[in-house]
Design a protein around this motif. Structure first.
Motif, PDB file in Angstrom:
ATOM      1  N   VAL A  59      56.435  49.135  65.295  1.00 13.12           N
ATOM      2  CA  VAL A  59      56.768  48.341  66.470  1.00 13.12           C
ATOM      3  C   VAL A  59      57.231  49.218  67.623  1.00 13.12           C
ATOM      4  N   ASP A  60      57.769  50.401  67.316  1.00 11.52           N
ATOM      5  CA  ASP A  60      58.300  51.271  68.365  1.00 11.52           C
ATOM      6  C   ASP A  60      57.213  52.024  69.132  1.00 11.52           C
ATOM      7  N   LYS A  61      55.949  51.850  68.752  1.00 17.54           N
ATOM      8  CA  LYS A  61      54.862  52.482  69.507  1.00 17.54           C
ATOM      9  C   LYS A  61      54.582  51.752  70.813  1.00 17.54           C
ATOM     10  N   ALA A  62      54.896  50.461  70.849  1.00 15.64           N
ATOM     11  CA  ALA A  62      54.574  49.643  72.012  1.00 15.64           C
ATOM     12  C   ALA A  62      55.615  49.821  73.113  1.00 15.64           C
ATOM     13  N   ASP A  63      55.369  49.181  74.225  1.00 16.22           N
ATOM     14  CA  ASP A  63      56.310  49.179  75.343  1.00 16.22           C
ATOM     15  C   ASP A  63      57.662  48.631  74.904  1.00 16.22           C
ATOM     16  N   ILE A  64      58.721  49.057  75.559  1.00 14.16           N
ATOM     17  CA  ILE A  64      60.073  48.662  75.185  1.00 14.16           C
ATOM     18  C   ILE A  64      60.273  47.154  75.259  1.00 14.16           C
ATOM     19  N   GLU A  65      59.490  46.466  76.095  1.00 16.77           N
ATOM     20  CA  GLU A  65      59.624  45.014  76.223  1.00 16.77           C
ATOM     21  C   GLU A  65      58.936  44.264  75.090  1.00 16.77           C
ATOM     22  N   PHE A  66      58.113  44.951  74.319  1.00 19.83           N
ATOM     23  CA  PHE A  66      57.349  44.289  73.257  1.00 19.83           C
ATOM     24  C   PHE A  66      58.238  43.522  72.276  1.00 19.83           C
ATOM     25  N   PRO A  67      59.299  44.152  71.701  1.00 20.39           N
ATOM     26  CA  PRO A  67      60.137  43.392  70.758  1.00 20.39           C
ATOM     27  C   PRO A  67      60.802  42.179  71.398  1.00 20.39           C
ATOM     28  N   TRP A 112      49.439  43.656  61.226  1.00 24.39           N
ATOM     29  CA  TRP A 112      49.319  43.834  62.676  1.00 24.39           C
ATOM     30  C   TRP A 112      49.800  45.238  62.990  1.00 24.39           C
ATOM     31  N   HIS A 113      48.864  46.143  63.244  1.00 30.62           N
ATOM     32  CA  HIS A 113      49.192  47.540  63.515  1.00 30.62           C
ATOM     33  C   HIS A 113      49.341  47.727  65.026  1.00 30.62           C
ATOM     34  N   ILE A 114      50.522  48.142  65.441  1.00 27.51           N
ATOM     35  CA  ILE A 114      50.851  48.216  66.855  1.00 27.51           C
ATOM     36  C   ILE A 114      50.417  49.557  67.446  1.00 27.51           C
ATOM     37  N   LYS A 115      49.857  49.509  68.655  1.00 21.90           N
ATOM     38  CA  LYS A 115      49.479  50.704  69.404  1.00 21.90           C
ATOM     39  C   LYS A 115      50.275  50.745  70.710  1.00 21.90           C
TER      40      LYS A 115
END
Length: 279
Positions: A117-125, A57-60
């Motif tokens: 994982v750090d590419k996504a919005d801060i709320e993602f994790p 799962w490659h995060i954008k």
């Protein structure tokens, strides 16, 4: 089930320990490090070494946590209802499984890579906390609860582009991949370029580390970039003498493989200009 590295991936003892600890604790392994230090490749090598299938799962920047669970295509269902399609009677026809659902539903254990994982919005994790902790989630459209048949080995990579939430970090086993020292890098090179002569390798790596240590460098060249550079040196049949630089020629040979922005190229040009001015 122990990860001991592979013939094509040089893993340090600390890294092997981190992988095995995460597997034992049944927690996600969060791997940080400079780009090009083998974080993504680690997951593929764990998959190969343990003989497990892999789901990537490659995060954008636009990725939402919900996409990892499932996506409900309400637009297609509305269109089909207008066309009188019988598929609309079963909402499951309009639900697309995400990567987490695929991993949870797999018939055997898998390696799940959540890359960058750090590419996504801060709320993602934070939005994935419960799903990764409990290994289950609810599908509201169908009323079903999806539970992992076999708990996947989860490897999460980060390039340190932004801070991750404390609650997320508490649920992970953490490992930072340090940039390899010259002896480890020699072993890595031996895997990819076993034919390289020692004199050329010694000169090239000495120059490479000198470049990385240059004050003011915006982007330090990575492991993958030095491997590309060495491949070019071999293709051009260059010798150690060809690589030697003087003050008037501060740029390394075939520097486009190592320096990836104009600021760093200009930095070495300025160093050459300063060296000529001192003569």
């Amino acid at each position: 089930m122990q990860f001991t590295g592979t013939d094509s991936y040089i893993a340090t003892d600390d890294l092997k320990m981190a992988v095995n600890a995460a597997v034992t604790l049944e927690r996600p392994l969060l791997v940080k490090g400079e780009p090009g230090t083998g974080k993504t490749e680690l997951a593929r090598q764990v998959s190969a070494a343990l003989g497990l299938p892999m789901i990537e799962w490659h995060i954008k920047s636009t990725t939402k946590a919900q996409q990892g669970l499932y996506e409900y295509d309400a637009v297609s269902r509305l269109r089909d209802s207008q066309l009188g399609d019988a598929r609309v009677n079963d909402v499951a026809n309009y639900i697309k499984r995400g990567k987490l659902w695929q991993a949870f539903a797999a018939p055997g254990r898998v390696v799940l890579l959540i890359d960058e994982v750090d590419k996504a919005d801060i709320e993602f994790p934070n939005d994935l906390l419960q799903e990764l902790d409990r290994m289950e989630f609810h599908v509201y459209e169908t009323g079903e609860t999806v539970r992992a048949i076999h708990r996947p080995i989860v490897i999460i990579t980060s390039n340190n582009e932004k801070e991750l939430p404390d609650a997320f970090l508490r649920r992970c086993f953490f490992h930072y991949i340090r940039f390899p020292d010259i002896e480890i890098l020699r072993r890595i090179v031996a895997v990819h370029h076993p034919q390289i002569k020692d004199a050329l390798l010694t000169t090239a790596l000495t120059q490479f580390y000198d470049i990385r240590d240059t004050p003011g460098l915006k982007k330090k060249p990575s492991t993958s970039e030095v491997l590309d550079w060495l491949k070019l040196l071999l293709a051009e049949d260059l010798t150690p003498e060809d690589l030697r630089r003087d003050g008037a020629d501060a740029l390394p040979r075939l520097h486009g493989a190592l320096l990836k922005n104009e600021q760093d190229v200009h930095l070495f040009e300025r160093l050459a200009f300063m060296a000529r001015g001192k003569r």
